[in-house]
Scaffold this motif. Structure first.
Motif, PDB file in Angstrom:
ATOM      1  N   ALA A   1      20.838   8.993   5.471  1.00  0.00           N
ATOM      2  CA  ALA A   1      20.331  10.064   4.613  1.00  0.00           C
ATOM      3  C   ALA A   1      19.585   9.543   3.391  1.00  0.00           C
ATOM      4  CB  ALA A   1      21.500  10.941   4.159  1.00  0.00           C
TER       5      ALA A   1
ATOM      6  N   THR B   1      16.733  15.788   8.050  1.00  0.00           N
ATOM      7  CA  THR B   1      16.501  14.381   8.356  1.00  0.00           C
ATOM      8  C   THR B   1      15.981  14.261   9.783  1.00  0.00           C
ATOM      9  OG1 THR B   1      18.360  13.859   6.896  1.00  0.00           O
ATOM     10  CG2 THR B   1      17.569  12.093   8.327  1.00  0.00           C
TER      11      THR B   1
ATOM     12  N   LEU C   1      20.991  15.962  10.715  1.00  0.00           N
ATOM     13  CA  LEU C   1      21.620  14.647  10.570  1.00  0.00           C
ATOM     14  C   LEU C   1      23.015  14.659  11.185  1.00  0.00           C
ATOM     15  CD1 LEU C   1      21.442  11.770   9.440  1.00  0.00           C
ATOM     16  CD2 LEU C   1      22.418  12.640   7.311  1.00  0.00           C
TER      17      LEU C   1
ATOM     18  N   MET D   1      12.475  12.708   5.839  1.00  0.00           N
ATOM     19  CA  MET D   1      12.876  14.106   5.723  1.00  0.00           C
ATOM     20  C   MET D   1      11.622  14.968   5.782  1.00  0.00           C
ATOM     21  SD  MET D   1      16.006  14.382   3.040  1.00  0.00           S
ATOM     22  CE  MET D   1      16.639  15.842   3.865  1.00  0.00           C
TER      23      MET D   1
END
Length: 463
Positions: free
Chosen positions: A98, A120, A69, A109
């Motif tokens: 997230a 992610t 991420l 995820m």
């Protein structure tokens, strides 16, 4: 002899980051409060490694959520539903990707290779416009430098980033994720204007997907990417790191042929067959960052056995006589992210077992002890204590139960077969349990919606 750590747990020895994140998400603390906790954790980790004598200390391995991420934020690859309008990405957009928000869901995820860690998943398509949107890698390097700690900035490599991605919703499934044309210019901006200018002697690319079964097109992407980046790597040493498994022979050949690369990080623990590839040929004049201390389990290395492996590597790769520096660097096999932080916090653990264990803090010390031993500065007392702990574990009734061993040795061939057929056992099971056609369980995690989080917190408060 030099030493290196691939990464370190982020949550803190007493889960300081976890509590700070939850407080921030609940609106009980500010962004500045969260950043202060993060800054304190990072500085303590850097100082800990420096004080232990680690030479190659990573920076940019910290993350508020996960490193993939963070790379999505660095590259400005924000899905349109989060309504990011450019500029530096802040907590609002970052945590919306997230966790989702009241209007849009979070990004998917999935498991980080075969670990219990999740990342992610980037969402890519032909319309994505990459841009340099987060200077985190540079800022962390400079933060460590101000503390007097010289670190190696770590970046998720461009090819692994693409291979770990998925086509965004609505994108034609024929879209090639390995579209490097728009991505590499952002890496060039970072390399041209940031770590090199900041004074980093090394830059490190994580390319863990090299251990997967890749086809020739995917492997070719690595050669093309690092050939394209070579012009930006002049004057800085470059490390490419893999971990978690044996690297296939063809991928090893591609990896060790990458242009502009000074060193290669390889997992010798989970990649036990990788050692044979190294012995079969390693590029002249390059550094091998040998992952000989297990980064994924809680057990202390057998240091004598590890020294033996390390000597075998040294005889293959040699040393740079001009500078009296060994080319082989002692390293953890992967990030220590997957281990608990510090054994000292385990106050209720059985005292017999403690010497058998090594959490992140202890593994840092062991890595440097190995490096010093190989440089002729062996701590005999430290190694003797390790040998005693290894012997204790092997002979302890907690590990070796003679009654069980005798019973196992007495088993005959027929003991490994059921007395009844599968159909009979199924009938008996159904009579007793009356299961539906597709029985399911609740083992695993429920989706963590905000409503469920509130219910969980209320339950915990009443306990």
């Amino acid at each position: 002899m030099a030493s290196r750590i691939v990464g370190y747990p982020r949550m803190g020895p007493k889960r300081e980051l976890k509590f700070a994140l939850e407080s921030f998400w609940d609106g009980k603390s500010s962004a500045e409060d969260l950043q202060k906790v993060a800054a304190d954790l990072k500085s303590s980790i850097w100082k800990q490694m420096a004080n232990a004598g680690i030479k190659y200390i990573p920076s940019n391995t910290f993350a508020y959520y996960d490193q993939v991420l963070d790379t999505t934020a660095m590259l400005g690859a924000v899905p349109p539903r989060y309504r990011w309008n450019g500029g530096e990405i802040g907590f609002d957009v970052y945590f919306s990707m997230a966790k989702g928000n009241a209007s849009v869901p979070a990004m998917e995820m999935t498991k980080w290779f075969d670990t219990n860690y999740h990342y992610t998943v980037p969402e890519l398509g032909p319309d994505v416009n990459f841009s340099f949107a987060s200077p985190k890698a540079v800022n962390e390097y400079k933060d460590a430098k101000r503390l007097g700690v010289d670190t190696v900035p770590v970046l998720l490599g461009p090819v692994s980033y693409l291979l770990l991605s998925k086509p965004a919703n609505g994108v034609d499934k024929t879209f090639s994720l390995l579209s490097l044309g728009k991505l590499l210019p952002i890496y060039k901006i970072l390399l041209n204007s940031s770590p090199a200018v900041a004074g980093a002697a090394w830059v490190w690319f994580d390319e863990p997907t090299l251990v997967l079964d890749l086809d020739s097109h995917q492997l070719q992407a690595f050669s093309e990417a690092y050939s394209e980046l070579e012009s930006c790597l002049s004057g800085v040493n470059v490390l490419v790191q893999t971990y978690f498994a044996n690297i296939p022979a063809e991928a090893y050949k591609v990896l060790t042929s990458l242009k502009g690369v000074t060193g290669f990080g390889l997992d010798i623990i989970d990649g036990d067959k990788t050692l044979d590839l190294i012995k079969g040929g390693f590029p002249t004049g390059k550094y091998l960052f040998a992952g000989v201390v297990d980064g994924r389990n809680i057990w202390a290395n057998d240091l004598a056995e590890t020294l033996s492996t390390r000597h075998a590597l040294e005889s293959t790769v040699g040393k740079v006589n001009t500078f009296c520096i060994y080319k082989v660097v002692v390293s953890t096999s992967c990030s220590l992210l997957h281990t608990p932080v510090d054994l000292v916090n385990e106050t209720e653990l059985n005292e017999e077992m403690k010497p058998w264990l090594a959490f992140a803090t202890q593994k840092v010390v062991k890595v440097n002890a190995l490096a010093k031993a190989l440089a002729g500065q062996k701590d005999e007392e430290f190694f003797s204590a390790n040998a005693a702990a290894q012997a204790s574990r092997k002979s302890s009734p907690r590990v070796k139960n003679e009654a069980v061993q005798k019973a196992a040795a007495a088993l005959e061939g027929y003991d490994h077969h059921r007395a009844t057929a599968v159909s009979a056992r199924l009938d008996a099971q159904q009579t007793k349990l009356n299961l539906p056609v597709i029985p399911t369980t609740t083992i695993g995690s429920f989706p963590q919606s905000e409503e469920l989080r509130k219910v969980h917190r209320k339950f915990e408060d009443k306990r």
